[in-house]
Design an enzyme around this catalytic site. Sequence first.
Site, PDB file in Angstrom:
ATOM      1  N   GLN A   1       7.293  -3.201   3.710  1.00  0.00           N
ATOM      2  CA  GLN A   1       8.063  -3.389   4.938  1.00  0.00           C
ATOM      3  C   GLN A   1       9.324  -2.514   4.936  1.00  0.00           C
ATOM      4  O   GLN A   1      10.149  -2.600   4.033  1.00  0.00           O
ATOM      5  CB  GLN A   1       8.479  -4.851   5.107  1.00  0.00           C
ATOM      6  CG  GLN A   1       7.303  -5.808   5.246  1.00  0.00           C
ATOM      7  CD  GLN A   1       6.928  -6.454   3.936  1.00  0.00           C
ATOM      8  OE1 GLN A   1       7.068  -5.852   2.870  1.00  0.00           O
ATOM      9  NE2 GLN A   1       6.439  -7.689   3.995  1.00  0.00           N
TER      10      GLN A   1
ATOM     11  N   GLN B   1       4.940   0.809   7.590  1.00  0.00           N
ATOM     12  CA  GLN B   1       4.763  -0.634   7.805  1.00  0.00           C
ATOM     13  C   GLN B   1       6.026  -1.213   8.448  1.00  0.00           C
ATOM     14  O   GLN B   1       7.136  -0.971   7.977  1.00  0.00           O
ATOM     15  CB  GLN B   1       4.469  -1.342   6.486  1.00  0.00           C
ATOM     16  CG  GLN B   1       4.200  -2.839   6.648  1.00  0.00           C
ATOM     17  CD  GLN B   1       3.738  -3.496   5.352  1.00  0.00           C
ATOM     18  OE1 GLN B   1       3.384  -2.825   4.397  1.00  0.00           O
ATOM     19  NE2 GLN B   1       3.734  -4.810   5.336  1.00  0.00           N
TER      20      GLN B   1
ATOM     21  N   ASP C   1       1.163  -3.447  11.032  1.00  0.00           N
ATOM     22  CA  ASP C   1       2.039  -4.339  11.817  1.00  0.00           C
ATOM     23  C   ASP C   1       3.257  -3.583  12.329  1.00  0.00           C
ATOM     24  O   ASP C   1       4.380  -4.103  12.332  1.00  0.00           O
ATOM     25  CB  ASP C   1       2.513  -5.519  10.957  1.00  0.00           C
ATOM     26  CG  ASP C   1       1.369  -6.301  10.344  1.00  0.00           C
ATOM     27  OD1 ASP C   1       0.242  -6.224  10.868  1.00  0.00           O
ATOM     28  OD2 ASP C   1       1.596  -6.988   9.326  1.00  0.00           O
TER      29      ASP C   1
END
Length: 523
Positions: free
Chosen positions: A317, A339, A361
């Site tokens: 992330q 990400q 995502d």
Amino acid sequence: MHKLVLALLSSYLLIFPVGSVHEGTVKSCNQAPYPNVCNHYINSNVNETESSFRYLSLKVTMEQAVRAHRLMSTVDVSSFDERAELAWIDCWELYEDTINKLNRSLSSNSPTDTQTWLSAAIANQQTCQNGFSDFNLSSHLKSLSYMIGDFSKLLINSLAINKVTVSSFSVPSRTKQVGGRSLLGNDFPYWVSAADRKLLRSTEAAPKAHIVVAKDGSGNYMTISEALAEASELGDGSKRLVIYVKAGVYNENVVISRSMTNLMFIGDGIDVTVVTGNKNARYGSTTFRSATFSVSGDGFIARDMTFENTAGPQNQQAVALLCGSDLSVFYSCSIKGYQDTLYVYSQRQFYRNCEIYGTIDFIFGDAVAVLQNCNIYVRKPMSGQKNTITAQGRTDPNENTGIVIHDSSVMASTDLLPVEGSYKTYLGRPWQKYSRTVFMKSFLDRLIDPAGWLPWSGDFALSTLYYGEYMNTGSGADTSGRVKWPGYHPKMTTTDARMFTVGNFLAGDSWIPATGVPFHSGL
């Protein structure tokens, strides 16, 4: 504890909720999602009107939020490791913001605004918990549950109680209908000043900026962060403040706080004015803290800029842009990462003529977000990974949130294109139980897997999510091989799709014209 700010936003916006539950008029605790908790805090034997019952619900929710925040302030974090301490700081600040949102709700006569702010409060609570769960710090979550007490249930009750008044709320009488669009006086909301209208229509806004940032020293400051320090001293946020960021690469993590409202950033163009960073959740940061550019102040506008996070797919992330700004607009901007590139965190957001790059995502969050006329580029992920474009985070069926991709294009980026057959790409997966995402009238290229959508884990959320497709084109738009989930809608009707337009879902007619950004109100 920081001083709590009582904010009043006098706006009149109409949002049409979809996929709702708890229908009917909630006038007593017995009709609330958690009646026992409601009865414990509210004396429902008193014959209250709907509005005063709504007020009482908000009031007791506010009191419990203050209590939770106070308890968090007393925690001794000296024994926490770095990640736990970062997660705890997130929680402390997010609950302070939640108190602000509840303050505004108590002071507002607009149930539609309140629904947005309560949905944002739920996003805050979820993000607080994610900070610990992402790092597998379950022991801290136990103490957190004790501190928030009944607050989460009271918040859900308030959301449901407020929800039933939204459908009866209407745009003020000064609204007129022009060409099927709701306009408020001369294509602008009536509360926008004549000076702001002139500025927002002007093509010379950058040269007339209040603050100029330039790497070559030709402006007022050489960094954006220095410029923001001055911006906080120039006004109270009641008037638009324009910051012109000249061509250059600005390697800094920018944070625009909740108190800095009505800012407008203008760059020299995509990939010309670039804000870059490489923070990530793998090394020393929560996802919430990893953003290269983070904005919370309401009414934010950005134009002709690039926001990027260069951490790469191997560092998990890593957010390029995080937006929690209500009534915010991004026009002709590029948002690049891998990400979790674009964190549409909370409240009402509009993206027009933007480019978004990522892998997993990479458009995610719990905002009321519409992306229109945007190009979405899927990048090459790590070996063995699958690409998922969206991960919407709606946790309660009464939230007015969702991600809408309208009149846009989804394609492989240059690094994925030669090997796109080696990686599966999906439109999205359900991050939370009531995840809601719609693709309509968009071009979906051949990289989209025939199934279209990917489960998060087993059958989680498959019957409670709302995923829809409407009149998309391209090789990846064929819905005949799509998933058969109860919550998936492969053939939305025109009536269904209209509920997710800028005019309806985002109430854009009442505020986007003031930004000077072109948009389609309907389909």
